[in-house]
Scaffold this motif. Sequence first.
Motif, mmCIF file in Angstrom:
data_model
loop_
_atom_site.group_PDB
_atom_site.id
_atom_site.type_symbol
_atom_site.label_atom_id
_atom_site.label_comp_id
_atom_site.label_asym_id
_atom_site.label_seq_id
_atom_site.Cartn_x
_atom_site.Cartn_y
_atom_site.Cartn_z
ATOM 1 N N SER A 32 53.006 30.855 48.904
ATOM 2 C CA SER A 32 53.496 31.500 47.831
ATOM 3 C C SER A 32 52.276 32.234 47.038
ATOM 4 C CB SER A 32 54.492 30.584 46.756
ATOM 5 O OG SER A 32 55.398 30.315 47.595
ATOM 6 N N THR A 33 51.494 32.702 47.845
ATOM 7 C CA THR A 33 50.205 33.235 47.238
ATOM 8 C C THR A 33 49.872 34.546 47.559
ATOM 9 O OG1 THR A 33 49.238 30.971 47.261
ATOM 10 C CG2 THR A 33 47.641 33.057 46.754
ATOM 11 N N ALA A 34 49.566 35.532 46.619
ATOM 12 C CA ALA A 34 49.088 37.052 46.853
ATOM 13 C C ALA A 34 47.681 37.135 46.674
ATOM 14 C CB ALA A 34 49.901 37.716 46.018
ATOM 15 N N TYR A 35 47.257 38.074 47.553
ATOM 16 C CA TYR A 35 45.735 38.326 47.414
ATOM 17 C C TYR A 35 45.583 39.763 47.396
ATOM 18 C CZ TYR A 35 45.377 33.591 49.620
ATOM 19 O OH TYR A 35 45.755 32.180 49.769
ATOM 20 N N MET A 36 44.312 39.916 46.728
ATOM 21 C CA MET A 36 43.873 41.418 46.451
ATOM 22 C C MET A 36 42.471 41.523 46.804
ATOM 23 S SD MET A 36 41.922 43.734 44.601
ATOM 24 C CE MET A 36 41.324 42.642 43.461
ATOM 25 N N GLU A 37 42.054 42.253 47.835
ATOM 26 C CA GLU A 37 40.656 42.276 48.319
ATOM 27 C C GLU A 37 40.193 43.564 47.920
ATOM 28 O OE1 GLU A 37 39.705 42.119 52.468
ATOM 29 O OE2 GLU A 37 37.808 41.153 51.961
ATOM 30 N N LEU A 38 38.894 43.773 47.241
ATOM 31 C CA LEU A 38 38.262 44.921 46.808
ATOM 32 C C LEU A 38 36.974 44.851 47.389
ATOM 33 C CD1 LEU A 38 38.765 47.637 45.272
ATOM 34 C CD2 LEU A 38 37.856 46.585 43.491
ATOM 35 N N ARG A 39 36.728 46.268 48.416
ATOM 36 C CA ARG A 39 35.449 45.973 49.007
ATOM 37 C C ARG A 39 34.474 47.291 48.517
ATOM 38 N NH1 ARG A 39 39.968 46.079 52.197
ATOM 39 N NH2 ARG A 39 39.791 48.464 52.379
ATOM 40 N N GLY A 40 33.442 47.153 48.642
ATOM 41 C CA GLY A 40 32.617 48.285 48.567
ATOM 42 C C GLY A 40 32.348 48.124 46.673
ATOM 43 N N LEU A 41 32.161 47.150 46.136
ATOM 44 C CA LEU A 41 32.043 47.016 44.836
ATOM 45 C C LEU A 41 31.009 48.086 44.389
ATOM 46 C CD1 LEU A 41 32.863 43.298 44.354
ATOM 47 C CD2 LEU A 41 34.557 45.028 43.895
ATOM 48 N N ARG A 42 31.517 48.456 42.908
ATOM 49 C CA ARG A 42 30.556 49.387 42.219
ATOM 50 C C ARG A 42 30.688 48.626 40.716
ATOM 51 N NH1 ARG A 42 33.543 53.925 44.815
ATOM 52 N NH2 ARG A 42 34.784 54.081 42.906
ATOM 53 N N SER A 43 29.722 49.269 40.055
ATOM 54 C CA SER A 43 29.782 48.662 38.657
ATOM 55 C C SER A 43 30.858 48.981 37.937
ATOM 56 C CB SER A 43 28.246 49.206 37.949
ATOM 57 O OG SER A 43 28.392 50.561 37.825
ATOM 58 N N ASP A 44 31.523 49.991 38.188
ATOM 59 C CA ASP A 44 32.639 50.436 37.246
ATOM 60 C C ASP A 44 33.966 49.626 37.826
ATOM 61 O OD1 ASP A 44 33.626 53.701 38.864
ATOM 62 O OD2 ASP A 44 32.996 51.673 39.887
ATOM 63 N N ASP A 45 33.657 48.535 38.924
ATOM 64 C CA ASP A 45 34.717 47.678 39.066
ATOM 65 C C ASP A 45 34.654 46.527 38.253
ATOM 66 O OD1 ASP A 45 34.403 48.608 42.675
ATOM 67 O OD2 ASP A 45 35.631 49.186 41.407
ATOM 68 N N THR A 46 33.857 46.412 37.551
ATOM 69 C CA THR A 46 33.942 45.195 36.578
ATOM 70 C C THR A 46 34.947 45.368 35.782
ATOM 71 O OG1 THR A 46 31.373 44.839 36.568
ATOM 72 C CG2 THR A 46 32.387 44.283 34.492
ATOM 73 N N ALA A 47 35.970 44.410 35.941
ATOM 74 C CA ALA A 47 37.015 44.366 35.023
ATOM 75 C C ALA A 47 37.754 42.870 35.093
ATOM 76 C CB ALA A 47 37.924 45.460 35.759
ATOM 77 N N VAL A 48 38.915 42.759 34.381
ATOM 78 C CA VAL A 48 39.857 41.598 34.630
ATOM 79 C C VAL A 48 40.850 42.050 35.296
ATOM 80 C CG1 VAL A 48 41.285 40.271 33.382
ATOM 81 C CG2 VAL A 48 39.158 40.772 32.186
ATOM 82 N N TYR A 49 41.087 41.466 36.314
ATOM 83 C CA TYR A 49 41.956 41.930 37.382
ATOM 84 C C TYR A 49 43.560 40.798 37.250
ATOM 85 C CZ TYR A 49 38.711 44.712 39.726
ATOM 86 O OH TYR A 49 37.788 45.810 40.044
ATOM 87 N N TYR A 50 44.526 41.606 37.012
ATOM 88 C CA TYR A 50 45.724 40.599 36.703
ATOM 89 C C TYR A 50 46.718 40.933 37.844
ATOM 90 C CZ TYR A 50 44.465 40.780 31.917
ATOM 91 O OH TYR A 50 43.924 40.521 30.535
ATOM 92 N N CYS A 51 47.420 39.838 38.291
ATOM 93 C CA CYS A 51 48.667 40.026 39.194
ATOM 94 C C CYS A 51 49.916 39.906 38.085
ATOM 95 C CB CYS A 51 48.733 38.910 40.349
ATOM 96 S SG CYS A 51 48.663 37.205 39.498
ATOM 97 N N ALA A 52 50.897 40.434 38.898
ATOM 98 C CA ALA A 52 52.020 40.483 37.791
ATOM 99 C C ALA A 52 53.227 40.626 38.913
ATOM 100 C CB ALA A 52 52.325 41.709 36.893
ATOM 101 N N ARG A 53 54.227 39.936 38.629
ATOM 102 C CA ARG A 53 55.492 40.160 39.534
ATOM 103 C C ARG A 53 56.299 41.119 39.164
ATOM 104 N NH1 ARG A 53 60.442 35.602 39.511
ATOM 105 N NH2 ARG A 53 61.075 36.700 37.740
ATOM 106 N N SER A 54 56.965 41.784 40.187
ATOM 107 C CA SER A 54 57.633 42.956 39.849
ATOM 108 C C SER A 54 58.816 42.883 40.899
ATOM 109 C CB SER A 54 56.806 44.126 40.199
ATOM 110 O OG SER A 54 56.198 44.188 41.316
ATOM 111 N N GLN A 55 59.951 43.658 40.263
ATOM 112 C CA GLN A 55 61.191 43.907 41.206
ATOM 113 C C GLN A 55 60.796 45.250 41.939
ATOM 114 O OE1 GLN A 55 63.912 41.864 41.576
ATOM 115 N NE2 GLN A 55 64.284 43.339 42.938
ATOM 116 N N GLY A 56 60.739 45.070 43.258
ATOM 117 C CA GLY A 56 60.077 46.191 43.890
ATOM 118 C C GLY A 56 58.625 46.595 43.395
#
Lengths: 118, 109
Positions: free
Chosen positions: A77-101
């Motif tokens: 029951s786990t979701a994953y988000m992979e981001l490649r080719g990281l740049r300085s402007d990818d510095t952020a807080v990343y959130y997951c959220a449950r959604s209907q669709g």
Amino acid sequence: QVQLVQSGAEVKKSGASVKVSCKTSGYTFNSKGISWVRQAPGQGLEWMGWISADNGHTDYAQKLQDRVTMTTDTSTSTAYMELRGLRSDDTAVYYCARSQGDINFDYWGQGSLVTVSS
Amino acid sequence: QTVVTQEPSLTVSPGGTVTLTCASSTGAVTSGHFPNWFQQKPGQAPRTLIYSTSDKHSWTPARFSGSLLGGKAALTLSGVQPEDEAEYYCLLYYGGTLVFGGGTKLTVL
């Protein structure tokens, strides 16, 4: 009760990849989708994309679609988000959220800080 | 590129009423944009208040309401409380893509 618990903070070098996890509980995982949203320091919210936990269908923000992959593991029951080719402007807080669709949000994870250094 | 516009900041007195709006660069906002509204306080994750224009979650205080107003999505707070001071974001659906507004900083003073 519904919970989304995200993985911890990460520090990555420019050009590297990061994979953030979002472990869910308290509901039937494949009955909802998981959306990913990020927030750069002092900035607003940015929608990154969505994955159906039922059939794996994804929609990605156009600006990220070449670098992002969202997946799910129904056995945990786990979701994953992979981001490649990281740049300085990818510095952020990343959130997951449950959604209907991909349209109606309810519960959010606590956020995962990703810092990209050169 | 689609732009969603919110008031950058608003100020309201405790007990007062304030309406935040959310406009789309593509034209009038409709129920088909499934407007969502979120509240975020410093250092916290966002909290969903409203979905599908006007539907509330079980945790949404009754003083918050969503609507369509003059071609925009709107979030109205009636009987504002000091704890309502926060950043508020709207989110609109564009058929497979979603776009957040820039946020409204609400000050209760």
